[in-house]
Design an enzyme around this catalytic site. Structure first.
Site, PDB file in Angstrom:
ATOM      1  N   GLU A 205       0.977  -1.189   0.189  1.00  0.00           N
ATOM      2  CA  GLU A 205      -0.109  -0.051  -0.065  1.00  0.00           C
ATOM      3  C   GLU A 205       0.933   1.350  -0.010  1.00  0.00           C
ATOM      4  O   GLU A 205       1.794   1.300   0.687  1.00  0.00           O
ATOM      5  CB  GLU A 205      -0.737   0.036   1.184  1.00  0.00           C
ATOM      6  CG  GLU A 205      -1.829  -1.127   0.987  1.00  0.00           C
ATOM      7  CD  GLU A 205      -2.252  -1.418   2.646  1.00  0.00           C
ATOM      8  OE1 GLU A 205      -1.978  -0.803   3.789  1.00  0.00           O
ATOM      9  OE2 GLU A 205      -3.056  -2.592   2.753  1.00  0.00           O
TER      10      GLU A 205
ATOM     11  N   GLU B  93      -4.549  -6.412   2.826  1.00  0.00           N
ATOM     12  CA  GLU B  93      -3.167  -7.255   3.398  1.00  0.00           C
ATOM     13  C   GLU B  93      -3.155  -8.699   2.934  1.00  0.00           C
ATOM     14  O   GLU B  93      -2.336  -9.128   2.509  1.00  0.00           O
ATOM     15  CB  GLU B  93      -3.063  -6.932   4.680  1.00  0.00           C
ATOM     16  CG  GLU B  93      -2.600  -5.568   5.002  1.00  0.00           C
ATOM     17  CD  GLU B  93      -3.763  -4.568   5.109  1.00  0.00           C
ATOM     18  OE1 GLU B  93      -4.830  -5.009   5.282  1.00  0.00           O
ATOM     19  OE2 GLU B  93      -3.794  -3.434   5.289  1.00  0.00           O
TER      20      GLU B  93
ATOM     21  N   PHE C 102       1.879  -1.113   8.808  1.00  0.00           N
ATOM     22  CA  PHE C 102       2.137  -1.086  10.022  1.00  0.00           C
ATOM     23  C   PHE C 102       1.863  -2.384  10.662  1.00  0.00           C
ATOM     24  O   PHE C 102       1.266  -3.338  10.154  1.00  0.00           O
ATOM     25  CB  PHE C 102       1.046  -0.241  10.940  1.00  0.00           C
ATOM     26  CG  PHE C 102       1.784   1.308  10.853  1.00  0.00           C
ATOM     27  CD1 PHE C 102       2.471   1.763  11.897  1.00  0.00           C
ATOM     28  CD2 PHE C 102       1.096   1.946   9.648  1.00  0.00           C
ATOM     29  CE1 PHE C 102       2.826   3.232  11.585  1.00  0.00           C
ATOM     30  CE2 PHE C 102       1.558   3.420   9.403  1.00  0.00           C
ATOM     31  CZ  PHE C 102       2.363   3.967  10.635  1.00  0.00           C
ATOM     32  N   ASP C 103       2.717  -3.114  11.680  1.00  0.00           N
ATOM     33  CA  ASP C 103       2.564  -4.081  12.169  1.00  0.00           C
ATOM     34  C   ASP C 103       1.048  -4.616  12.507  1.00  0.00           C
ATOM     35  O   ASP C 103       0.706  -5.753  12.164  1.00  0.00           O
ATOM     36  CB  ASP C 103       2.868  -3.951  13.658  1.00  0.00           C
ATOM     37  CG  ASP C 103       3.078  -2.345  14.294  1.00  0.00           C
ATOM     38  OD1 ASP C 103       1.458  -2.165  14.620  1.00  0.00           O
ATOM     39  OD2 ASP C 103       3.990  -2.014  14.575  1.00  0.00           O
TER      40      ASP C 103
ATOM     41  N   HIS D 205      -0.862   1.085  15.744  1.00  0.00           N
ATOM     42  CA  HIS D 205       0.313   1.476  14.980  1.00  0.00           C
ATOM     43  C   HIS D 205       1.690   1.259  15.810  1.00  0.00           C
ATOM     44  O   HIS D 205       2.802   1.593  15.410  1.00  0.00           O
ATOM     45  CB  HIS D 205       0.258   3.018  14.685  1.00  0.00           C
ATOM     46  CG  HIS D 205      -0.767   3.547  13.859  1.00  0.00           C
ATOM     47  ND1 HIS D 205      -2.013   3.534  14.163  1.00  0.00           N
ATOM     48  CD2 HIS D 205      -0.574   3.860  12.467  1.00  0.00           C
ATOM     49  CE1 HIS D 205      -2.982   3.664  12.971  1.00  0.00           C
ATOM     50  NE2 HIS D 205      -1.791   4.087  11.944  1.00  0.00           N
TER      51      HIS D 205
END
Lengths: 338, 383
Positions: free
Chosen positions: A40, A71, A94-95, A140
């Site tokens: 992304e 994802e 992000f994680d 985040h």
């Protein structure tokens, strides 16, 4: 009239982790036409952390692809690309945004080689910015390494230095096994002496490194907690402790050899990571160290970890993240009275 | 001031806000496409190679039904751990293979073993997963068939990625992903169709709507007008076909594959069919559907329909039926013989393909198992 000397173009002597990662991706794209980046905002924008900055412009939109915001779709598409001989490098933004891809990662990426008796390896690198300390609002700042390290078939790697950012990412992309590449986002802008003109050689995956050799006790850590541990080791000198610091770099496979040697040389160990302690990577490390070094230990292996809470809001995160004091408190509990 | 100063149409940015394409050309046929029992069958028979195609589809159907029967029997005998039969869905299963070219890729799910066998994969290798001796018994690259996928719809994005990679390389490969009606509820189905549309990937999705996701009927699964209508939301072509009409499925799938191959975009095909058997041998279909309903679909058995209409059209006769039956018996014989041989499995192979090179940890664990096996063997010897 004086003539100014022409400016000498010198290679920059310092670099950020972000720029080293960018360089690793650029070199990989240049050297191997099979390498494709997808994720992304990785194209025009260069990623929200700018790790893919300039790559779409240099290599074209197909080599550095802006995908729909999904994802599982990104990683699932990468699986199909890898089946056809490409070497995808996926960026998860992000994680906590990587969780929708968890099924693809666990049910397909991690086990396709095993399912097909070695016929269909999937050389996929999944880059995930992880960890806290950047003032991010919820979702985040997660440390998700334990989920991945628990999954057979994945390599789980995390750099803590600029040189490792380059070397380990090159190794991850070159690996014929899938690699979850965890980037400590609060170290993105940390600088080290490192020259992009003479990048370090590719690091083999699976080797820990002793960052500081001491005699009193050994701190075992990785990723975002490495600078904190090095700082703690400096501060510990005032207390009369000379601490070793081991940077694990690879959580899976795990370098038992380096870790056990480092712990035996001091007889005391503290594992430090910012993710929650319960059933975390630190629990595994403490168990492995105890199994291998029991008769060399003067004290139980202790853990300093984030609390067992959902990642806190940014105004409270400093109380959650292991800091120098908390690490030194743990070192103080290593039964020195004996 | 008028509202015209803030006219949305004038500000609309196609790149940013979307092209606003006309959905009409993407809409599926209002009725499922049928060939058997329609004048189109005659036209198909009279087209070049038409009779051969129809005879071949019939032969594949007969063999396919026998495959399902034999696999079910092997399960009752304990030779297979589990068998999700595609009995009643053979028209879809065999048309999948006939619509693809060599080099195209098939992405099956666990009920699609017949499609895999029809594609040319050895029956014993195909059933390895369900026999329980390995996860995937065949080499995916030998016949371009991905491993049978158990987590629903997760193979759909793989098909998109493979098709995308082929297009990037300038190759004309098409990928065909098989999904069930239940699988269309999964997020991966949605993401795969969305990626396929955006990437214009040469991929075809075949949804075999057999009415039930184990016990849950489609009415509880989706409120879509048809599953084929889901295509429109992704800007791709939807097609609806009678899934028990092998000729219709072959033709619609072949058109879809060519549509994808020629760069005109992905296609979603919904084939309306029926699972005549229970979900697997471990399921009791009587708990969720009536005998009357099953009887109605037995009357639409794809094999019966095919045989009746091709005989009426004079395409096949007794000799063709007999030849197909003989081929089917040959396959069944082979399956019986091969499955009565107990597979020899090496426990040490557990560690063989986890990574390219075993990790130090896996080496230790392999040594542990080797020691256990040696101790067992020693004990065995003393007895």
């Amino acid at each position: 009239m004086t003539t100014a000397a022409p400016p000498r173009t010198q290679p920059p002597r310092t670099a950020t982790l972000a720029s080293a990662l960018n360089r690793a991706l650029r070199d990989a794209l240049r050297e191997d036409p099979a390498v494709h980046i997808l994720g992304e905002d990785v194209g025009t924008l260069g990623g929200v952390f700018r790790i893919t900055d300039g790559l779409a412009a240099e290599f074209g939109a197909d080599r550095c692809l802006d995908t729909p915001l999904a994802e599982a779709g990104i990683l699932g598409t990468a699986v199909g690309m890898a089946m056809y001989g490409l070497r995808p490098v996926v960026e998860m933004q992000f994680d906590a945004f990587a969780y929708p891809a968890f099924e693809q990662l666990v049910s397909h990426v991690a086990r396709m080689r095993n399912r097909t008796a070695g016929r269909m390896p999937l050389p996929i690198t999944v880059r995930i910015p992880y960890g806290g300390g950047i003032g991010g609002v919820e979702h985040h700042s997660d440390s998700s390494e334990a989920y991945y390290a628990h999954t057979p078939g994945l390599h789980v790697v995390t750099p803590a230095t600029v040189a490792d950012g380059y070397g380990l990412l090159r190794a991850a992309i070159a690996s014929d096994d899938p690699v979850v590449f965890l980037e400590p986002k609060r170290l993105y802008w940390s600088k080290d002496d490192w020259s992009a003109e003479a990048p370090a050689p590719v690091e083999p995956i699976g080797r820990a490194v002793v960052r500081r050799q001491g005699t009193s006790a050994t701190l075992l850590t990785y990723g975002p907690s490495l600078p904190v541990c090095l700082e703690a080791a400096e501060a510990a000198r005032a207390e009369g402790w000379d601490l070793s610091v081991v940077d694990l770099r690879s959580l899976a496979p795990f370098d038992d050899e380096t870790v056990a040697a480092a712990v035996r040389s001091t007889g005391r160990a503290v594992v430090v990571h910012e993710s929650s302690g319960f059933a975390g990577v630190g629990a595994e490390i403490a168990a492995r160290v105890t199994e291998r070094c029991f008769h060399h230990l003067a004290a139980p292996v202790l853990r300093v970890a984030g609390f067992d809470i959902p990642y806190p809001p940014p105004m409270l995160e400093q109380h959650h993240l292991p800091g120098v004091d908390r690490i030194l408190d743990a070192v103080a509990k290593l039964q020195w009275e004996q | 001031m008028t509202v015209l100063d803030h006219d949305l149409a004038a500000a609309w940015t196609p790149d940013a806000h979307g092209p606003r394409r006309d959905p009409a050309p993407l809409l599926p046929d209002s009725e499922p496409v049928r060939i058997l029992g329609t004048p189109a069958l005659r036209r198909t028979a009279d087209s070049p190679g038409g009779r051969e195609l129809l005879r071949d589809l019939h032969r594949r159907l007969v063999v396919g039904r026998r495959f399902n029967q034999q696999a079910t029997t092997l399960t009752k005998q304990g030779r297979l751990a589990v068998y999700p039969a595609s009995t009643g869905q053979e028209a879809c299963q065999i048309a999948v293979a006939s619509a693809l070219r060599p080099g195209d890729w098939l992405f099956p799910s666990y009920r699609d073993t017949l499609a895999v066998v029809s594609r040319g994969v050895d029956p014993v290798q195909t059933l390895t997963l369900l026999r329980g001796n390995a996860h995937c018994g065949y080499d995916p690259y030998e016949h371009q068939v991905a491993p049978l996928s158990t987590p629903l719809a997760t193979q759909a994005p793989h098909a998109v990625g493979l098709a995308h990679a082929a297009r990037l390389r300038g190759e004309s490969t098409v990928a065909l992903a098989l999904v069930g009606d239940g699988g269309t509820s999964e997020g991966d189905f949605h993401e795969a169709l969305n990626f396929a549309g955006v990437l214009n990937a040469p991929v075809v999705f075949l949804v075999q709507n057999n009415g039930y996701a184990i016990s849950v009927p489609l009415a509880k699964q989706s409120a879509a007008p048809t599953l084929a209508h889901k295509a429109v939301g992704y800007g791709i072509q939807g097609r609806l076909v009678d899934g028990n009409d092998a000729v219709a499925v072959h033709i619609v799938l072949s058109e879809a594959v060519e549509h994808a191959r020629t760069g005109r975009g992905p296609v979603l095909v919904e084939a309306v069919t029926y699972r005549l058997e229970a979900h697997t041998n471990a399921d009791d279909a009587g708990r969720y559907r009536s005998a009357e309903e099953v009887e109605r679909w037995q009357a639409r058995d794809p094999l019966t329909l095919m045989e009746r209409h091709l005989r009426e059209a004079g395409v096949i006769g007794d000799a063709d039926v007999a030849a197909a039956a003989a081929e089917a018996e040959e396959l069944a014989d082979r399956m019986r013989t091969l499955f009565h041989v107990k597979p020899q499995l090496d426990p040490m192979s557990l560690f063989a393909h986890v990574y390219a090179e075993p990790t130090p940890q896996l080496r230790e664990q392999a040594a542990q198992l080797a020691a256990e096996l040696a101790a067992e063997a020693a004990t065995e010897e003393r007895r």
